[in-house]
Design an enzyme around this catalytic site. Structure first.
Site, PDB file in Angstrom:
ATOM      1  N   SER A 117       0.697  -1.205  -0.024  1.00 41.89           N
ATOM      2  CA  SER A 117       0.028  -0.020   0.038  1.00 41.89           C
ATOM      3  C   SER A 117       0.770   1.129   0.237  1.00 41.89           C
ATOM      4  O   SER A 117       2.199   1.294   0.321  1.00 41.89           O
ATOM      5  CB  SER A 117      -0.792  -0.050   1.272  1.00 41.89           C
ATOM      6  OG  SER A 117      -0.058   0.493   2.411  1.00 41.89           O
ATOM      7  N   LYS A 118       0.283   2.388  -0.110  1.00 41.80           N
ATOM      8  CA  LYS A 118       0.837   3.683  -0.388  1.00 41.80           C
ATOM      9  C   LYS A 118       1.612   3.951   0.980  1.00 41.80           C
ATOM     10  O   LYS A 118       2.720   4.655   1.025  1.00 41.80           O
ATOM     11  CB  LYS A 118      -0.152   4.834  -0.592  1.00 41.80           C
ATOM     12  CG  LYS A 118      -0.581   4.520  -1.717  1.00 41.80           C
ATOM     13  CD  LYS A 118      -1.492   5.894  -2.375  1.00 41.80           C
ATOM     14  CE  LYS A 118      -2.206   5.269  -3.874  1.00 41.80           C
ATOM     15  NZ  LYS A 118      -2.644   6.478  -4.368  1.00 41.80           N
ATOM     16  N   ARG A 119       1.288   3.576   2.140  1.00 47.52           N
ATOM     17  CA  ARG A 119       1.657   3.744   3.248  1.00 47.52           C
ATOM     18  C   ARG A 119       2.968   2.822   3.466  1.00 47.52           C
ATOM     19  O   ARG A 119       3.776   3.285   4.699  1.00 47.52           O
ATOM     20  CB  ARG A 119       0.618   3.724   4.681  1.00 47.52           C
ATOM     21  CG  ARG A 119      -0.402   4.378   4.281  1.00 47.52           C
ATOM     22  CD  ARG A 119      -0.697   5.207   5.327  1.00 47.52           C
ATOM     23  NE  ARG A 119      -1.790   6.425   4.950  1.00 47.52           N
ATOM     24  CZ  ARG A 119      -1.293   7.748   4.671  1.00 47.52           C
ATOM     25  NH1 ARG A 119      -0.427   8.373   4.776  1.00 47.52           N
ATOM     26  NH2 ARG A 119      -2.261   8.602   4.235  1.00 47.52           N
ATOM     27  N   ASP A 120       2.748   1.719   3.111  1.00 49.11           N
ATOM     28  CA  ASP A 120       3.881   0.737   3.670  1.00 49.11           C
ATOM     29  C   ASP A 120       5.415   1.275   3.195  1.00 49.11           C
ATOM     30  O   ASP A 120       6.234   0.918   4.016  1.00 49.11           O
ATOM     31  CB  ASP A 120       3.762  -0.468   2.483  1.00 49.11           C
ATOM     32  CG  ASP A 120       2.577  -1.391   2.991  1.00 49.11           C
ATOM     33  OD1 ASP A 120       2.231  -1.408   4.244  1.00 49.11           O
ATOM     34  OD2 ASP A 120       2.160  -1.920   2.372  1.00 49.11           O
ATOM     35  N   VAL A 130       7.467   3.785  -2.319  1.00 49.86           N
ATOM     36  CA  VAL A 130       6.404   2.955  -3.287  1.00 49.86           C
ATOM     37  C   VAL A 130       6.166   4.033  -4.319  1.00 49.86           C
ATOM     38  O   VAL A 130       5.313   3.569  -5.298  1.00 49.86           O
ATOM     39  CB  VAL A 130       5.161   2.529  -2.339  1.00 49.86           C
ATOM     40  CG1 VAL A 130       5.465   1.560  -1.471  1.00 49.86           C
ATOM     41  CG2 VAL A 130       4.687   3.690  -1.793  1.00 49.86           C
TER      42      VAL A 130
END
Ligand code: GLU
Length: 508
Positions: A264-267, A275
């Site tokens: 995900s974008k937050r990872d 990312v």
């Protein structure tokens, strides 16, 4: 007759492009170029509520940085434009009208609060509401209302949407080039909204109309779109465009490094890797997300990293240029299962690219970093440092940490090294060695031999002496071969650093 290969990358400008999206663009590019086809950039901006300023520019900048070139599209032009869906707005209504006229679609007037009430009613029975062949009969639409009532509502300007009417009890087949035959029963499918009374099509309608009118031959996109594929296949049928329907290939998801779920974008920033291809400054929240470019990845390395996330050429070699990848790529070798992102592997790729770059190029990049740190040094000297030390780094930004002592004398000495190596008699021995350096011709091998001779004839502990010596020059127990370092630093600097160390380092 074989059809000309035409593929499109069709991002929505709802934020920065995630690396999963970049990989989709890349695979489309490989496929197009390998087949002598065209690569189209289409911006899918029908959902104005999700529009993010700067996102389109970001997408174009990122793709340009990576060397993914388009033949047609936004910013390039071409014979099938405009390529921004918002600019194509006037052309979609006729297609919605056509589906209404042929019975493949219907008007629906349900108000948001009525739909909400339905959802709640279903939830109370532990069911999920879906607008489909079973529920459409109880809703407010042109299938349930009298014809003149429908006309009256439309003429009076009442808001409506056009929904696709899935046939009942039909098995829909999607032939996917990666997953094979995917089957879906139409009774389970949602009558998706295709068009809204504000004149805007939804993604589904615009996407199919555009792919058809732009003569797209292959739709290569992320797996998250596989659930929409049955609707898309049915839309081609409804329009009578089955003969020229593009072939579909849905790419496996990019997974978190541990394989547990979608990347995900937050990872990225949570797990310490970007990312996004470029750094992104969120215009609303001001939040900054890191990017490959700013982290010091080379674009060729990012291309190589992404190419291998979900595909491999089946050979041992892993380093390939974008043009080689164009030659090697094949949809057959794309895996069906998700691809785990591997941070260490990503760094490894960058390391390999950095090693293969000409030293001059790395030197110029490193000089920028040095300038920012207020460090100046002769170009040839920086070049020599790069030549000697680049093997130890994966990023230009790591060079300083590995080489600062080539440019600045140590101001501190690592206490752990002092504790382990610096003994009462160390200053006396280093003073002697300093004299040896002073009196030996300033040549690596000669100095080496002279110092070794001193250590051996006095039966000294080699590790202890050499590490203490190094401590005076570097401030720590790291660095290249000591005599290599001395030759780089020069006689005067070496002697000065030794002297300072002898005077200031105290045993602990
Ligand atoms: N606009 C869609 C997206 O943002 C495109 C999906 C497709 O390629 O059909 O991913």
């Amino acid at each position: 007759m074989d059809r000309k290969v035409r593929v499109r990358f069709a991002p929505s400008p709802t934020g920065p492009l995630h690396i999963g999206g970049v990989r989709t663009a890349l695979y489309n590019y490989f496929f197009a170029k390998q087949n002598g086809g065209d690569m189209i950039l289409r911006i899918e901006d029908t959902d104005q509520t999700r529009f993010v300023p700067g996102a389109e520019e970001y997408i174009i900048e990122a793709l340009t940085w990576l060397g993914i070139k388009f033949d047609e599209g936004v910013g390039i032009g071409g014979n099938y434009g405009p390529y921004r869906q918002s600019e194509r707005k006037p052309m979609y209504k006729q297609y919605a009208d056509q589906l209404i006229a042929t019975g493949w679609a219907y008007y629906a007037f349900d108000k948001p609060e009525e739909l909400d009430a339905k959802r709640k009613e279903f939830e109370a029975q532990k069911k999920t509401f879906q607008y489909d062949c079973n529920t459409r009969k109880e809703m407010c639409n042109s299938l349930t209302l009298p014809v003149d009532e429908v006309r009256r509502r439309i003429e009076s300007g009442e808001p409506y949407v056009v929904r696709f009417k899935f046939p009942t009890d039909t098995e829909i087949h999607v032939h996917d080039l990666i997953r094979g035959e995917v089957k879906m029963n139409s009774n389970l499918l949602d009558d998706k909204v295709l068009f809204k009374s504000d004149g805007m099509p939804t993604y589904h309608l615009a996407n199919i109309v555009d792919d058809h009118t732009m003569e797209v031959s292959h739709v290569i996109r992320g797996e998250e779109w596989l659930p929409s594929a049955p609707l898309h296949v049915m839309l081609y049928k409804a329009f009578g465009w089955e003969d020229t329907m593009p072939q579909f290939a849905h790419l496996p998801l990019l997974l978190k490094p541990d394989g547990n779920g979608k990347l995900s974008k937050r990872d990225g920033d949570r797990l310490g890797f970007p990312v996004f291809p470029l750094e992104w400054h969120d215009p609303k929240t001001g939040e900054v997300s890191s990017g490959y470019r700013e982290k010091g990845y080379f674009p060729e390395a990012v291309v190589n990293i992404l190419a291998f996330l979900g595909w491999n050429p089946g050979v041992e070699q892993e380093i390939f240029s974008i043009d080689e990848l164009v030659q090697l790529f094949s949809l057959d070798r794309i895996s069906k299962s998700g691809a785990k992102f591997d941070v260490e592997k990503a760094k490894w790729f960058n390391h390999k690219y950095l090693q293969a770059k000409p030293n001059e190029e790395i030197t110029l990049l490193f000089e920028k970093d040095l300038a920012q740190r207020g460090v100046s040094a002769a170009h040839d000297y920086v070049f020599a440092v790069v030549e000697l030390m680049k093997e130890r780094v994966s990023f230009v930004s790591e060079l300083w940490e590995q080489t600062h002592y080539f440019f600045q004398a140590p101001t501190e000495y690592d206490p752990a090294v002092i504790k382990k190596r610096w003994k009462e008699d160390t200053p006396a021995h280093l003073t002697k060695i300093k004299e040896i350096i002073q009196n030996t011709p300033f040549e690596k091998q000669l100095m080496h031999d002279a110092v070794m001779e001193y250590i051996q004839s006095n039966e000294l502990n080699m590790g202890q002496i050499m590490n203490s010596f190094r401590l005076t020059l570097v401030g720590a127990a790291k660095g290249p071969d000591l005599f290599e370092l001395i030759t780089m630093l020069g006689k005067e600097e070496t002697l000065a650093r030794m002297q300072k160390g002898i005077e200031t380092i105290k045993t602990i």
